[in-house]
Design an enzyme around this catalytic site. Structure first.
Site, PDB file in Angstrom:
ATOM      1  N   SER A  14     -14.598 -78.168 -33.110  1.00 29.43           N
ATOM      2  CA  SER A  14     -15.459 -77.699 -32.011  1.00 29.43           C
ATOM      3  C   SER A  14     -16.052 -78.846 -31.198  1.00 29.43           C
ATOM      4  CB  SER A  14     -16.607 -76.862 -32.569  1.00 29.43           C
ATOM      5  OG  SER A  14     -17.515 -76.558 -31.520  1.00 29.43           O
ATOM      6  N   LYS A  63     -18.127 -63.931 -34.915  1.00 29.92           N
ATOM      7  CA  LYS A  63     -18.875 -63.379 -33.774  1.00 29.92           C
ATOM      8  C   LYS A  63     -19.306 -61.925 -34.003  1.00 29.92           C
ATOM      9  CE  LYS A  63     -16.791 -66.521 -30.481  1.00 29.92           C
ATOM     10  NZ  LYS A  63     -16.025 -66.747 -29.277  1.00 29.92           N
ATOM     11  N   ASN A  84     -21.947 -64.849 -29.392  1.00 31.06           N
ATOM     12  CA  ASN A  84     -21.581 -66.262 -29.594  1.00 31.06           C
ATOM     13  C   ASN A  84     -22.790 -67.183 -29.470  1.00 31.06           C
ATOM     14  OD1 ASN A  84     -21.966 -66.369 -26.761  1.00 31.06           O
ATOM     15  ND2 ASN A  84     -20.500 -68.048 -26.605  1.00 31.06           N
ATOM     16  N   ASP A  99     -19.616 -66.167 -23.602  1.00 34.33           N
ATOM     17  CA  ASP A  99     -18.175 -66.329 -23.320  1.00 34.33           C
ATOM     18  C   ASP A  99     -17.794 -65.518 -22.084  1.00 34.33           C
ATOM     19  OD1 ASP A  99     -17.576 -67.930 -25.532  1.00 34.33           O
ATOM     20  OD2 ASP A  99     -17.119 -66.214 -26.821  1.00 34.33           O
TER      21      ASP A  99
HETATM   22  P1  NDP Z   1      -8.902 -63.507 -32.817  1.00 39.81           P
HETATM   23  O1  NDP Z   1      -8.440 -64.046 -34.122  1.00 39.81           O
HETATM   24  O2  NDP Z   1     -10.031 -62.520 -32.780  1.00 39.81           O
HETATM   25  O3  NDP Z   1      -7.633 -62.783 -32.053  1.00 39.81           O
HETATM   26  C1  NDP Z   1      -6.386 -63.389 -31.974  1.00 39.81           C
HETATM   27  C2  NDP Z   1      -5.401 -62.516 -31.142  1.00 39.81           C
HETATM   28  O4  NDP Z   1      -4.224 -63.302 -30.968  1.00 39.81           O
HETATM   29  C3  NDP Z   1      -4.970 -61.200 -31.792  1.00 39.81           C
HETATM   30  O5  NDP Z   1      -4.879 -60.219 -30.776  1.00 39.81           O
HETATM   31  C4  NDP Z   1      -3.581 -61.522 -32.364  1.00 39.81           C
HETATM   32  O6  NDP Z   1      -2.688 -60.414 -32.389  1.00 39.81           O
HETATM   33  C5  NDP Z   1      -3.076 -62.516 -31.337  1.00 39.81           C
HETATM   34  N1  NDP Z   1      -2.081 -63.456 -31.840  1.00 39.81           N
HETATM   35  C6  NDP Z   1      -2.257 -64.412 -32.784  1.00 39.81           C
HETATM   36  N2  NDP Z   1      -1.106 -65.120 -32.941  1.00 39.81           N
HETATM   37  C7  NDP Z   1      -0.195 -64.588 -32.078  1.00 39.81           C
HETATM   38  C8  NDP Z   1       1.173 -64.874 -31.782  1.00 39.81           C
HETATM   39  N3  NDP Z   1       1.824 -65.860 -32.404  1.00 39.81           N
HETATM   40  N4  NDP Z   1       1.778 -64.128 -30.842  1.00 39.81           N
HETATM   41  C9  NDP Z   1       1.124 -63.136 -30.210  1.00 39.81           C
HETATM   42  N5  NDP Z   1      -0.153 -62.795 -30.450  1.00 39.81           N
HETATM   43  C10 NDP Z   1      -0.815 -63.519 -31.380  1.00 39.81           C
HETATM   44  O7  NDP Z   1      -9.221 -64.779 -31.923  1.00 39.81           O
HETATM   45  P2  NDP Z   1     -10.332 -64.964 -30.777  1.00 39.81           P
HETATM   46  O8  NDP Z   1     -10.195 -63.884 -29.762  1.00 39.81           O
HETATM   47  O9  NDP Z   1     -11.676 -65.145 -31.381  1.00 39.81           O
HETATM   48  O10 NDP Z   1      -9.919 -66.386 -30.147  1.00 39.81           O
HETATM   49  C11 NDP Z   1      -8.690 -66.511 -29.476  1.00 39.81           C
HETATM   50  C12 NDP Z   1      -8.570 -67.886 -28.822  1.00 39.81           C
HETATM   51  O11 NDP Z   1      -9.554 -68.064 -27.822  1.00 39.81           O
HETATM   52  C13 NDP Z   1      -8.712 -69.061 -29.796  1.00 39.81           C
HETATM   53  O12 NDP Z   1      -7.639 -69.918 -29.552  1.00 39.81           O
HETATM   54  C14 NDP Z   1     -10.040 -69.696 -29.389  1.00 39.81           C
HETATM   55  O13 NDP Z   1     -10.018 -71.089 -29.618  1.00 39.81           O
HETATM   56  C15 NDP Z   1     -10.074 -69.383 -27.891  1.00 39.81           C
HETATM   57  N6  NDP Z   1     -11.443 -69.374 -27.301  1.00 39.81           N
HETATM   58  C16 NDP Z   1     -11.743 -70.222 -26.270  1.00 39.81           C
HETATM   59  C17 NDP Z   1     -13.013 -70.229 -25.677  1.00 39.81           C
HETATM   60  C18 NDP Z   1     -13.326 -71.164 -24.572  1.00 39.81           C
HETATM   61  O14 NDP Z   1     -14.512 -71.363 -24.278  1.00 39.81           O
HETATM   62  N7  NDP Z   1     -12.358 -71.740 -23.899  1.00 39.81           N
HETATM   63  C19 NDP Z   1     -14.077 -69.317 -26.141  1.00 39.81           C
HETATM   64  C20 NDP Z   1     -13.651 -68.427 -27.211  1.00 39.81           C
HETATM   65  C21 NDP Z   1     -12.380 -68.479 -27.766  1.00 39.81           C
HETATM   66  P3  NDP Z   1      -2.630 -59.354 -33.651  1.00 39.81           P
HETATM   67  O15 NDP Z   1      -3.737 -58.367 -33.407  1.00 39.81           O
HETATM   68  O16 NDP Z   1      -1.269 -58.752 -33.517  1.00 39.81           O
HETATM   69  O17 NDP Z   1      -2.813 -60.166 -34.891  1.00 39.81           O
END
Ligand code: NDP
Length: 263
Positions: A14, A63, A84, A99
């Site tokens: 982070s 979260k 968050n 966010d």
């Molecule tokens: P979650 O774990 O809650 O959700 C992940 C999602 O990604 C699920 O819908 C999952 O699908 C999907 N997924 C995971 N791997 C794959 C793959 N290989 N192919 C297709 N779909 C996939 O994560 P978050 O929503 O909490 O975070 C997501 C991203 O956002 C992270 O990388 C985080 O670092 C980033 N982020 C960035 C922020 C910023 O300020 N820039 C703020 C908050 C987050 P399924 O349901 O099928 O498992």
């Protein structure tokens, strides 16, 4: 001195400690910001009080747990059901979600956007879907599996899994999946991604600090694009403003925090 932290697991990657500590130092604020690896999200409230914190940020995967442990949740976090940012106010734990607003600030540079396709259905997708809808940009959610679509259906939002989706034009394509974060995967099958990009006006990946396979494809398509850095900055600025109880001008926080990105 006030003490803040970020809760997550993993949390070593982070950038939040760097961003917030930079602001505290630059603006001569007596506060420090650490990171706290927390494996069991149900302990978050107890750890918050045990460490005598004045506030905190919360990242993956806590979260939703943070939302459940607040005394009061304010603003858009109520609809998102994920928090968050935590602030201690008169002994009570108040929850916010920065966010969502951080993302909306980040996409201003794309100009007029009428609709958007969100890839992924996790906590970040929830925040963005509600923020877009509040901002009168129509969101559609596309996830590889159906399980996590339940929340979006309950909000009356249009959503699909890969099997029941057919490409059509969306102004903005947003990757909120973790595909590409620590692997070399695309967030959806390449032919479908190509078809979507060919009809879009812009694309964004919320992952920051690296060029994901998704962003590589976007670059080749020639579309305007950005990674998650602007969203990261804006969510941090809004969180810091809450930590300081609105007493420090937000533009001062933003210009100090921005400088931490060049470190
Ligand atoms: P979650 O774990 O809650 O959700 C992940 C999602 O990604 C699920 O819908 C999952 O699908 C999907 N997924 C995971 N791997 C794959 C793959 N290989 N192919 C297709 N779909 C996939 O994560 P978050 O929503 O909490 O975070 C997501 C991203 O956002 C992270 O990388 C985080 O670092 C980033 N982020 C960035 C922020 C910023 O300020 N820039 C703020 C908050 C987050 P399924 O349901 O099928 O498992």
């Amino acid at each position: 001195m006030k003490h803040f932290t970020i809760f997550g697991d993993p949390v070593s990657h982070s950038r939040s400690p760097l961003m917030h500590n930079y602001v505290f130092k630059a603006l001569d604020i007596s506060a420090c910001y650490s990171r706290t690896r927390l494996q069991d999200g149900s302990q978050l409230r107890d750890v918050f009080f045990a460490k005598a914190l004045s506030g905190a940020n919360v990242t993956v995967p806590h979260k939703e747990a943070a939302y459940a442990q607040c005394d009061e949740v304010r603003g858009i976090a109520k609809a998102i059901k994920a928090v968050n940012t935590l602030v201690l106010e008169k002994g009570k734990l108040i929850g916010y979600n920065t966010d969502a607003d951080g993302f909306m600030s980040a996409i201003q540079s794309f100009g007029e956007i009428k609709n958007a396709l969100i890839l992924g259905a996790g906590g970040t997708a929830r925040a963005l879907a509600i923020a877009l809808r509040n901002g009168e940009i129509s969101p559609t959610i596309l996830n590889r599996s159906r399980g996590r679509l339940e929340y979006f259906l309950s909000e009356g939002l249009e959503c699909f899994d890969w099997d029941d989706f057919t490409a059509r034009p969306y102004d903005l394509i947003i990757n909120t999946t973790s595909a590409g974060l620590s692997d070399n995967e695309l967030p959806l099958p390449r032919p479908l991604l190509m078809e979507l990009l060919a009809q879009a006006k812009g694309a964004i990946d919320v992952i920051y600090g690296k060029e994901t396979p998704y962003l590589r494809e976007v670059k080749v398509s020639g579309l305007p694009y950005k990674d998650g850095s602007d969203m990261l900055l804006e969510q941090g600025v809004l969180a810091n403003h809450l930590f300081m109880d609105g007493e420090v001008p937000i533009d001062n926080i933003r210009s100090a925090m921005k400088q931490s990105f060049s470190l």
